[in-house]
Design an enzyme around this catalytic site. Structure first.
Site: not given
Length: 505
Positions: A201, A275, A309, A408
């Site tokens: 996906k 992750e 990330c 973040e």
């Protein structure tokens, strides 16, 4: 799509691709076939550099996910796959890598159109990285197995005990928009090397290279149904995670969604690997090579427009070198060529979407309101009114409690802090919900190892940053995730261990 000569300019390739994409909606890829969503719905995927629609894409719903999972299950249980030799599985992976290499130029431009990052960098990082990943994991099927173990049973029995590694089954792979091609490779390669069947996906913002990868896998000889792709939104991802026919979920994305996946996976206690987010510190000691550090720190936060990330978004520079270092990083930021990634001299493209642009811009405003200073950047570049462009930005005078230091941002924003006490430095570097990576800059080997041991992060780079390789494990501490990708650890994520006892008495 056809393989195109690497001598063609990205714009020439893009023109051909755009013409092809406009002819019909991109379909789902289920059981080795292109199929429409059962609802008939489609959605638009857009070019972040222009804001214009690239094409329509099939909008999968739970009913389409069900078909994909069932196709994967049939393929997984087919004796032709289950009994395929390890070497034959390896050859499929090698052939897929070769086909990606054949079409590398086209794939790089396709990714540029859908994601926005410059085609030259996409070719170098995403496409070459995907080729490397598939070739690395092609070596594992013939080397991944169990072991014979000495046991001490009761009653003096003579026992042979051995373990086997068996594929976990059907794996749902959910990947983000920031590195669409390489994240798909990171998950597909070990999963099929271990013998699983997969349903991929992709993010709704970047579905195009995932669909092309599935086509190449079929061309490479993978049995129909081993690699399936469903394109859509969160409802499709949720249906995958909740589906009782899925044995394993691998997800890369936000921590918030990762937590939702954990909650949703409890129905049949799927295996889950995650992750997730990061807020990586860059720690600079006063003896560091400032020229090398500045160049790498700039690359570590501004590459892919900060949408990474592991982006080194927190700079901890010793007070003795803070001013000099920050100015050097700002110089690298100002030197970046911002624009449409189809132009070969561009090395800094747009953010992925208007939503992401607003998020990054909002965080810069928050930082200023909290007392930080914009040292460079902080706005839309002049002359780039279309698309989602945002300047590489440095916020000086940042403090530990600020949101721009704790949260973040996922954009090209570096928060710069100074320090003078080493113990306080490590405490501040570790004062984060995340623990994905960290960078350390020093010529003192003792300090380098001491800080590396003290920092809570899954990857620590000393006098370098953001190096990854399929041979070495990648993942995070704390809320940066569960499990490790790459290496043997990735193979273990997609397998089960069986212990076999044989009475030889």
């Amino acid at each position: 799509m056809t393989a195109l000569s690497s001598i063609q300019t990205p714009r020439a390739v893009a023109a051909r691709l755009s013409e092809s994409l406009s002819k019909a909606p991109r379909q789902l890829f289920i059981g080795g076939k292109h199929v429409d969503a059962l609802s008939g719905r489609t959605f638009a995927t857009t070019n972040p550099a222009t804001g214009e629609e690239l094409c329509q894409v099939a909008h999968a719903g739970p009913e389409d996910v069900d078909l994909a999972v069932k196709a994967a299950r049939r393929a997984f249980e087919d004796p032709a796959w289950r009994r395929m030799s390890a070497m034959d599985r390896s050859m499929l992976l090698y052939r897929l890598a070769d086909l990606i290499e054949r079409d590398a130029h086209e794939l790089a431009v396709l990714e540029c159109l859908d994601n926005g990052k410059p085609a030259t960098l996409t070719r170098l990082v995403e496409i070459e990285g995907s080729i490397k990943t598939f070739r690395y994991f092609a070596g594992w099927p013939s080397k991944f197995g169990g072991e014979t173990l000495p046991v001490s049973p009761r009653g003096g029995l003579q026992i042979l005990n051995y373990t086997t590694r068996e594929p976990v089954g059907v794996a749902a792979l959910i990947v983000p928009w920031n590195y669409p091609m390489s994240m798909a490779a990171w998950k597909i390669a070990p999963a099929v090397a271990a013998g699983c069947a997969v349903v991929l996906k992709p993010a709704e913002q970047t579905p195009l290279t995932a669909l092309r990868l599935a086509e190449l896998a079929l061309e490479a000889g993978f049995p129909a149904g081993i690699i399936n792709v469903v394109t859509g939104f969160g409802d499709a991802g949720a249906a995958l995670v909740e589906h009782p026919g899925v044995d394993k979920v691998a997800f890369t994305g936000s921590t918030e969604v990762g937590k939702a996946i954990v909650r949703a996976s409890t129905g049949n206690l799927k295996k889950v690997s995650l992750e997730l987010g990061g807020k990586s510190p860059q720690i600079v000691l006063p003896d560091a090579d400032l020229s090398a550090a500045a160049a790498s720190i700039a690359q570590g936060i501004f590459f892919n427009q900060g949408q990474t990330c592991t982006a080194g978004s927190r700079l901890y520079a010793h007070e003795a070198v803070y001013d000099e270092l920050v100015e050097a990083i700002a110089g690298h930021a100002r030197a970046l060529k911002i624009g449409n990634g189809l132009d070969e001299d561009v090395n800094f493209g747009p953010l992925i979407s208007e939503e992401q642009w607003n998020q990054v811009s909002g965080y810069v405003e928050i930082g200023v309101n909290e007392g930080a200073r914009v040292l460079t950047g902080g706005a839309r570049p002049s002359g780039l009114d279309n698309g989602y462009f945002f300047e590489p930005t440095i916020l000086g005078d940042a403090q530990a409690g600020m949101r721009v230091v704790r949260e973040e941002i996922f954009g090209p924003v570096l928060s710069a802090l100074s320090w003078k006490d080493a113990d306080q430095l490590i405490a501040e570097a570790n004062n984060s919900d995340f623990g994905l990576s960290a960078g350390i800059w020093t010529n003192d080997i003792k300090s380098a190892h001491r800080i590396a041991g003290a920092v809570k992060a899954g990857s620590v780079w000393i006098n370098c940053f953001n190096l990854v390789d399929p041979a070495t494990p990648f993942g995070g501490f704390k809320q940066s995730g569960w499990g490790r990708e790459h290496g043997r650890q990735a193979m273990e994520l997609y397998s089960e261990t069986k212990s076999v006892w044989v009475n030889l008495t």
